[in-house]
Design a protein around this motif. Sequence first.
Motif, PDB file in Angstrom:
ATOM      1  N   GLY A  22       0.782  -1.221   0.000  1.00  0.00           N
ATOM      2  CA  GLY A  22       0.000   0.000   0.000  1.00  0.00           C
ATOM      3  C   GLY A  22       0.818   1.277   0.000  1.00  0.00           C
ATOM      4  N   GLN A  23       2.139   1.153  -0.017  1.00  0.00           N
ATOM      5  CA  GLN A  23       2.997   2.336  -0.025  1.00  0.00           C
ATOM      6  C   GLN A  23       4.226   2.087  -0.902  1.00  0.00           C
ATOM      7  N   PHE A  24       4.797   3.167  -1.393  1.00  0.00           N
ATOM      8  CA  PHE A  24       6.042   3.021  -2.146  1.00  0.00           C
ATOM      9  C   PHE A  24       7.149   2.701  -1.166  1.00  0.00           C
ATOM     10  N   LYS A  25       7.810   1.590  -1.414  1.00  0.00           N
ATOM     11  CA  LYS A  25       8.936   1.173  -0.588  1.00  0.00           C
ATOM     12  C   LYS A  25       9.948   0.549  -1.533  1.00  0.00           C
ATOM     13  N   LEU A  26      11.090   1.195  -1.674  1.00  0.00           N
ATOM     14  CA  LEU A  26      12.123   0.716  -2.580  1.00  0.00           C
ATOM     15  C   LEU A  26      13.105  -0.172  -1.837  1.00  0.00           C
ATOM     16  N   MET A  27      13.296  -1.376  -2.368  1.00  0.00           N
ATOM     17  CA  MET A  27      14.278  -2.310  -1.824  1.00  0.00           C
ATOM     18  C   MET A  27      15.258  -2.654  -2.936  1.00  0.00           C
ATOM     19  N   VAL A  28      16.530  -2.431  -2.681  1.00  0.00           N
ATOM     20  CA  VAL A  28      17.565  -2.719  -3.660  1.00  0.00           C
ATOM     21  C   VAL A  28      18.245  -4.016  -3.247  1.00  0.00           C
ATOM     22  N   VAL A  29      18.216  -4.986  -4.164  1.00  0.00           N
ATOM     23  CA  VAL A  29      18.808  -6.298  -3.889  1.00  0.00           C
ATOM     24  C   VAL A  29      19.912  -6.551  -4.899  1.00  0.00           C
ATOM     25  N   LEU A 117      14.287  -3.614  -6.642  1.00  0.00           N
ATOM     26  CA  LEU A 117      15.199  -3.357  -7.753  1.00  0.00           C
ATOM     27  C   LEU A 117      16.363  -4.338  -7.649  1.00  0.00           C
ATOM     28  N   TRP A 118      16.456  -5.242  -8.608  1.00  0.00           N
ATOM     29  CA  TRP A 118      17.518  -6.250  -8.638  1.00  0.00           C
ATOM     30  C   TRP A 118      18.688  -5.683  -9.445  1.00  0.00           C
ATOM     31  N   VAL A 119      19.853  -5.601  -8.824  1.00  0.00           N
ATOM     32  CA  VAL A 119      21.029  -5.012  -9.466  1.00  0.00           C
ATOM     33  C   VAL A 119      22.243  -5.916  -9.299  1.00  0.00           C
ATOM     34  N   ASP A 120      23.198  -5.764 -10.220  1.00  0.00           N
ATOM     35  CA  ASP A 120      24.497  -6.405 -10.039  1.00  0.00           C
ATOM     36  C   ASP A 120      25.449  -5.364  -9.447  1.00  0.00           C
TER      37      ASP A 120
END
Length: 140
Positions: A22-29, A117-120
């Motif tokens: 229900g809210q914007f929550k950015l998780m960088v993995v 957000l999946w990143v290398d």
Amino acid sequence: MEIRPDPRSLERLSFAIEMGLGQFKLMVVRCNYGPLVDAAIAQLKELCSVPLISVWVGAEHVIFERIGEVLDQSPEAGAVMVRLATGMDREELTRIFGEANRSREVLRDQIKRPVVLWVDDTAEAVFMDAASDLESLSTG
């Protein structure tokens, strides 16, 4: 040899996704191995009680516009898994993340769900440089 994501990490990520509904929550993995990301997302889809959708972002995309396009087709999605196209160079990543940084208020106001957000390693370094304001909103 079978590739398996760490179950404890997936449980923590699943919990964070569900707590952010229900809210914007950015998780960088960060993960440097594409097949491991695929396996992790597949397992997350089983662990999470809400539907997850995957969004592929290429050099020609703007992140929030791409997320919006996919959410228009799948409004029931509880969370968004953002995957970056392989082979993008630092310049392309800088442009994509710079645009996302400038659009962070749009992301936060219009994307009312968790975004993973999946990143290398390379993408993570560029993200931290080009999108420092957006990165400060992240929890992962």
